[in-house]
Design a protein around this motif. Structure first.
Motif, PDB file in Angstrom:
ATOM      1  N   LEU A  37       0.747  -1.426  -0.352  1.00 54.06           N
ATOM      2  CA  LEU A  37       0.110  -0.145  -0.123  1.00 54.06           C
ATOM      3  C   LEU A  37       0.864   1.167   0.161  1.00 54.06           C
ATOM      4  O   LEU A  37       2.206   0.683   0.327  1.00 54.06           O
ATOM      5  N   GLN A  44       0.247   1.227   9.788  1.00 57.80           N
ATOM      6  CA  GLN A  44       0.171   2.161   9.397  1.00 57.80           C
ATOM      7  C   GLN A  44       1.703   2.892  10.368  1.00 57.80           C
ATOM      8  O   GLN A  44       1.274   3.576  10.614  1.00 57.80           O
ATOM      9  N   ARG A  47      -2.688   7.780   7.725  1.00 55.50           N
ATOM     10  CA  ARG A  47      -2.735   6.702   7.910  1.00 55.50           C
ATOM     11  C   ARG A  47      -3.216   5.675   6.298  1.00 55.50           C
ATOM     12  O   ARG A  47      -4.402   6.643   5.952  1.00 55.50           O
ATOM     13  N   VAL A  48      -2.969   5.168   6.267  1.00 49.07           N
ATOM     14  CA  VAL A  48      -3.879   4.589   5.216  1.00 49.07           C
ATOM     15  C   VAL A  48      -4.007   2.495   6.262  1.00 49.07           C
ATOM     16  O   VAL A  48      -3.363   2.663   6.446  1.00 49.07           O
ATOM     17  N   TRP A  56       2.120   4.098   1.647  1.00 43.62           N
ATOM     18  CA  TRP A  56       2.503   4.717   3.195  1.00 43.62           C
ATOM     19  C   TRP A  56       3.031   6.109   3.027  1.00 43.62           C
ATOM     20  O   TRP A  56       3.518   6.038   2.009  1.00 43.62           O
TER      21      TRP A  56
END
Length: 579
Positions: A422, A475, A484-485, A424
């Motif tokens: 992902l 994260q 944040r994801v 970040w």
């Protein structure tokens, strides 16, 4: 002839230097016609000089000057102090009077009048105008402080104080200086002009003006507000920290002395530059330990890095790397993680229904069809998945992975439950993990044991350990206001528990037991050894946690995972994972 003589003596006032106006001590001006009428009146009454008090001029101390004459020197004219015979030095009262008139005119902005009270009117006018325009004070108050010790009998000195107030600030600039007073050849008492009359530090070719200060640079602090500037690994990190969104950076202003080929000097700060302080998630105490651990394991020029994370929050508590050449390999590097990747492979197998105690023989070699082997020779056909994990058996993981997993499974589990792959945004530029979908069984086998095309860094793998410890991907961030994801999925509870039990066995009975020895609390670890080529030493990887602290370390050319990287990680866990 007496009347003619009186006219000749007074006539020089016609060339006073102000065109059609005469400037009096209080700043008023009289036109030429009024002056001419007075002169005629004086001719009519001859030598009744006491009536000249009504003229004003430069004050009572200058009465005789108006009668005895003498022209005022301009910027390029003759010096009125040039001797034309013996002159009586100015008295203290005369010096004080001319200083008072000069300061009053300067303070109210009558700069031409003030300049006319000096022995170099044009030079004084230019300097006073430059100061007035450059400083641009809301109010300027000048007051005499009495005779100054710098004076002499022939040239008494008067001290004075300057007080300047400015728009937009309550700060007041105050300083003291002195001016000399002389009697000109024509008898007038004048201020001896020099740049230091404006300010004691002002010299030829220099100017004083209010100027903007350089934009302030934010100096981030650790989570407790402590300075981080002394840490070598953070030298390239701190300048990358931007102020919080919407935070106002104030560009300061100062009165600055500059020019003349000399370095500029701040005389007075009106508004200091300010930048909102950003508190990072780092912990200065743990950062110090991390710096020392990496320094020790990178001796001899081996590249290395370490990242420590708080599992309950995802906050990055420490990051260190070597060499400290500006490239932060701890968050920006990318390389295969070796057998530390088996944590994610094990998670995928557990989700696929393989239990920790399920049979997973550890053969000396296996094929995918590529041939694979283990660090240690021999067959261990009685091993379970947990045994393969704690002893880091490559063949057992490859065989079980090829049997139970699809080609894309590892990539999906890494992304959905561990957040790897992902985007970040930790607060500074960082490199996201790359775990591509393998194109065939050989590529899949390589990824199951952390080799092949996988690219991660200490940041990513510290997050893996943190996710196992807490059971939830959070994260990692370097600043709490970072965006944040979240992972698309969640690590199932039984899977998280199974991983923790295998990592705990590895820390107490398996390949990580030596560096983890003596650590109490909830502990878990996984070693990794990456082959970098037949002629090169292997790369050392180690991930672990102790209570609410997770760490990942890597040392290029450091050998087995339980040596260089393991020692560094254990140092940090010992210092900060006490719970």
């Amino acid at each position: 002839m007496h009347h003619d003589h009186a006219r000749e003596e007074y006539e020089p006032y016609e060339d006073h230097g102000y065109d059609d106006h005469l400037v009096s001590a209080d700043g008023h001006q009289e036109d030429r016609s009024r002056r001419r009428s007075r002169r005629i009146w004086l001719v009519a009454i001859g030598g009744v000089f006491t009536t000249l008090l009504v003229v004003g001029g430069y004050g009572a101390y200058n009465v005789m000057t108006a009668v005895t004459g003498g022209s005022t020197a301009g910027g390029g004219g003759a010096d009125p102090t040039a001797s034309k015979g013996p002159q009586t030095p100015p008295s203290a009262e005369q010096a004080d009077a001319v200083a008072k008139d000069f300061l009053a005119a300067w303070g109210r902005g009558d700069l031409t009048v003030a300049a006319g009270l000096t022995d170099r009117p044009e030079a004084a006018r230019m300097a006073l105008t430059s100061f007035h325009d450059g400083v641009s004070a809301r109010s300027l108050t000048l007051s005499g402080t009495g005779p100054a010790p710098a004076g002499t009998p022939a040239e008494p000195a008067v001290g004075y104080r300057v007080r300047a107030e400015f728009d937009g600030t309550t700060e007041t600039w105050e300083y003291e200086s002195t001016l000399g007073v002389v009697r000109a050849s024509d008898g007038r008492v004048l201020v001896r002009w020099a740049p230091t009359v404006v300010h004691p530090k002002l010299g030829a070719g220099r100017t004083i003006a209010v100027k903007a200060l350089p934009d302030p640079v934010s100096k981030p602090a650790d989570r407790k507000g402590r300075s981080l500037e002394a840490f070598p690994s953070l030298r390239s990190v701190l300048p990358q920290i931007a102020p919080p969104d919407g935070a106002k950076v104030v560009t300061g202003q100062a009165v600055v002395l500059s020019g003349g080929g000399q370095e500029a000097e701040q005389l007075f700060v009106l508004t200091p530059p300010t930048a909102p302080q950003v508190k990072l998630t780092l912990d200065a105490d743990l950062q110090q330990v991390a710096e020392e651990a990496v320094k020790q394991q990178s001796a001899g020029g081996k590249p290395a890095s370490l990242v420590a994370i708080q599992p309950s929050t995802g906050n990055i508590l420490a990051m260190a790397y070597a060499p400290q050449d500006g490239f932060n390999r701890a968050v920006g590097g990318g390389q295969p993680p070796g057998s530390t990747m088996k944590v994610i492979t094990a998670a995928a197998l557990l989700e696929a229904g393989v239990t920790p105690d399920a049979a997973a023989p550890c053969k000396e070699t296996t094929n995918s069809p590529r041939s694979w082997h283990n660090d240690e020779g021999g067959n261990h056909l009685d091993y379970t998945l947990s045994d393969d994990f704690i002893h880091s058996c490559n063949t057992g993981f490859i065989d079980k992975g090829l049997e139970k997993l699809q080609l894309n499974t590892l990539t999906s589990v890494a992304r959905d439950q561990f957040g790897l792959g992902l985007q970040w945004r930790i607060g500074i530029p960082s490199r996201d993990a790359t775990i591509p979908v393998p194109g065939n069984k050989d590529e899949a086998a390589a990824e199951y044991i952390g080799q092949g095309q996988i690219q991660v860094n200490s940041l990513a793998m510290a997050s893996v350990a943190a996710t196992v410890q807490s059971g939830t991907f959070r994260q990692p961030v370097l600043r709490e206001d970072a965006k944040r994801v979240t992972a698309p999925g969640k690590l199932p509870g039984d899977v998280a528990q199974g991983l923790r039990s295998m990592m705990a066995r590895t820390a107490t009975q398996g390949t990580a037991r030596t560096p983890m020895s003596g650590l109490s609390g909830q502990i878990g670890a996984k070693t990794g050894t990456v082959e970098a080529g037949s002629s090169q030493a292997t790369n050392s990887w180690f991930i672990a946690y102790r209570n609410d602290l997770a760490v990942a370390a890597e040392v290029e050319g450091g050998g087995h995972g339980n040596s260089a990287a393991g020692v560094a990680a254990a140092q940090v866990l010992k210092a900060g994972g006490k719970g």
